[in-house]
Design an enzyme around this catalytic site. Structure first.
Site, mmCIF file in Angstrom:
data_model
loop_
_atom_site.group_PDB
_atom_site.id
_atom_site.type_symbol
_atom_site.label_atom_id
_atom_site.label_comp_id
_atom_site.label_asym_id
_atom_site.label_seq_id
_atom_site.Cartn_x
_atom_site.Cartn_y
_atom_site.Cartn_z
ATOM 1 N N VAL A 167 37.498 37.027 42.681
ATOM 2 C CA VAL A 167 36.292 36.581 41.980
ATOM 3 C C VAL A 167 36.254 37.070 40.533
ATOM 4 O O VAL A 167 36.886 38.078 40.183
ATOM 5 C CB VAL A 167 35.023 37.058 42.719
ATOM 6 C CG1 VAL A 167 34.924 36.407 44.091
ATOM 7 C CG2 VAL A 167 34.973 38.582 42.839
ATOM 8 N N ARG B 263 34.561 37.808 32.068
ATOM 9 C CA ARG B 263 33.675 38.960 32.241
ATOM 10 C C ARG B 263 32.235 38.647 31.843
ATOM 11 O O ARG B 263 31.289 39.246 32.331
ATOM 12 C CB ARG B 263 34.146 40.152 31.402
ATOM 13 C CG ARG B 263 35.507 40.710 31.802
ATOM 14 C CD ARG B 263 35.731 42.053 31.105
ATOM 15 N NE ARG B 263 37.127 42.471 31.134
ATOM 16 C CZ ARG B 263 37.688 43.146 32.136
ATOM 17 N NH1 ARG B 263 36.984 43.444 33.208
ATOM 18 N NH2 ARG B 263 38.955 43.516 32.076
ATOM 19 N N LYS C 57 37.139 48.303 32.826
ATOM 20 C CA LYS C 57 36.084 47.679 32.046
ATOM 21 C C LYS C 57 35.101 46.969 32.960
ATOM 22 O O LYS C 57 33.982 46.668 32.568
ATOM 23 C CB LYS C 57 36.698 46.635 31.089
ATOM 24 C CG LYS C 57 37.741 47.157 30.138
ATOM 25 C CD LYS C 57 38.398 45.947 29.410
ATOM 26 C CE LYS C 57 39.636 46.417 28.677
ATOM 27 N NZ LYS C 57 40.443 45.258 28.220
ATOM 28 N N GLY C 58 35.567 46.685 34.187
ATOM 29 C CA GLY C 58 34.839 45.793 35.081
ATOM 30 C C GLY C 58 33.406 46.169 35.377
ATOM 31 O O GLY C 58 32.554 45.310 35.567
ATOM 32 N N GLU D 35 31.338 51.268 40.166
ATOM 33 C CA GLU D 35 32.564 50.452 40.172
ATOM 34 C C GLU D 35 32.182 48.976 40.316
ATOM 35 O O GLU D 35 31.128 48.648 40.841
ATOM 36 C CB GLU D 35 33.453 50.940 41.331
ATOM 37 C CG GLU D 35 34.753 50.204 41.554
ATOM 38 C CD GLU D 35 35.734 50.251 40.391
ATOM 39 O OE1 GLU D 35 35.363 49.790 39.296
ATOM 40 O OE2 GLU D 35 36.875 50.696 40.591
ATOM 41 N N ASP D 36 33.052 48.087 39.846
ATOM 42 C CA ASP D 36 32.771 46.653 39.978
ATOM 43 C C ASP D 36 33.035 46.147 41.392
ATOM 44 O O ASP D 36 32.219 45.463 41.981
ATOM 45 C CB ASP D 36 33.572 45.833 38.951
ATOM 46 C CG ASP D 36 35.079 46.106 38.980
ATOM 47 O OD1 ASP D 36 35.534 46.973 39.758
ATOM 48 O OD2 ASP D 36 35.804 45.451 38.210
ATOM 49 N N ASP E 229 38.384 47.110 46.743
ATOM 50 C CA ASP E 229 39.292 46.191 47.422
ATOM 51 C C ASP E 229 40.096 47.006 48.444
ATOM 52 O O ASP E 229 39.608 47.286 49.525
ATOM 53 C CB ASP E 229 40.158 45.545 46.327
ATOM 54 C CG ASP E 229 41.063 44.449 46.822
ATOM 55 O OD1 ASP E 229 40.704 43.745 47.763
ATOM 56 O OD2 ASP E 229 42.162 44.294 46.247
ATOM 57 N N ASP F 119 37.086 40.265 35.694
ATOM 58 C CA ASP F 119 37.912 39.343 34.893
ATOM 59 C C ASP F 119 39.061 38.744 35.673
ATOM 60 O O ASP F 119 39.441 39.223 36.740
ATOM 61 C CB ASP F 119 38.524 40.110 33.716
ATOM 62 C CG ASP F 119 39.665 41.016 34.177
ATOM 63 O OD1 ASP F 119 39.450 41.820 35.110
ATOM 64 O OD2 ASP F 119 40.785 40.906 33.639
ATOM 65 N N LYS G 189 35.080 44.384 49.350
ATOM 66 C CA LYS G 189 35.880 43.529 50.245
ATOM 67 C C LYS G 189 36.392 44.408 51.375
ATOM 68 O O LYS G 189 37.556 44.820 51.355
ATOM 69 C CB LYS G 189 37.100 42.969 49.496
ATOM 70 C CG LYS G 189 36.821 41.932 48.436
ATOM 71 C CD LYS G 189 38.173 41.495 47.849
ATOM 72 C CE LYS G 189 38.021 40.624 46.649
ATOM 73 N NZ LYS G 189 39.318 40.400 45.955
#
Ligand code: 5GP
Length: 172
Positions: A150, A162, A40-41, A96-97, A100, A156, A128
């Protein structure tokens, strides 16, 4: 959830999304773009981004399992929702949000390449790089950040945060 510090303001996000949109517009001149939003990000970022892209855009959504209630990656990726449409021969931009470890996107990339798109690029809001476990470099990136957890702008913490219009570090 308590926030420690805002690291990217609403104004900075707006500015950066406009820049990314302009860059993508220039790169895809004369082509149509098929945007895949990773739920959902990335929903908030994607909806702002596509309005800054001035070539014809189609959107679709995919949902992959993420951290759940923990802030550590499991390395296991499950597909919870697949695309509605075929992508063969299309120019794909995965939105993409945050990247990582890179495990989620490297799995996804492999999965999508089997479907024979004309091209496939990745646009992430945050990155990141210090956390990477696989060789994966996003084609477009809003901002690189340190290894903080974050929230905000779609991201979230246990489904909270969000809706925040900025990005903030969560207090441990
Ligand atoms: P990766 O497979 O690259 O390790 O994980 C990517 C996913 O982990 C992101 O799509 C996001 O769901 C989650 N993630 C990684 N870092 C953060 C973070 O700092 N905040 C939030 N909210 N999610 C994160």
């Amino acid at each position: 959830m308590e926030l420690a510090q805002i690291i990217i303001t609403e104004e900075e996000i707006k500015q950066r999304v406009a820049e990314l949109g302009a860059q993508i517009t220039a790169d895809y001149q004369g082509r149509d773009l098929f945007v895949i939003c990773i739920l959902k990000g990335a929903a908030v970022f994607m909806s702002d981004l596509i309005r800054q892209i001035k070539v014809p855009v189609e959107i679709d959504f995919m949902s992959l399992s993420s951290y759940g209630a923990s802030t550590k990656t499991s390395g296991v990726v499950r597909m919870l929702r697949d695309l509605d449409r075929e992508i063969a021969g299309k120019h794909i931009l995965v939105v993409e949000d945050i990247v990582d470890t890179g495990l989620t996107l490297s799995y996804l990339k492999e999965n999508l390449m089997v479907r024979k798109p004309a091209s496939l690029k990745i646009c992430t809001f945050l990155d990141k790089p210090s956390r990477r476990q696989v060789d994966l470099k996003p084609d477009y990136c809003g901002r690189e950040i340190e290894d903080y957890f974050v929230v905000g702008y779609g991201l979230d913490f246990n489904e909270k945060g969000r809706e925040l219009p900025y990005v903030a570090i969560v207090k441990e």
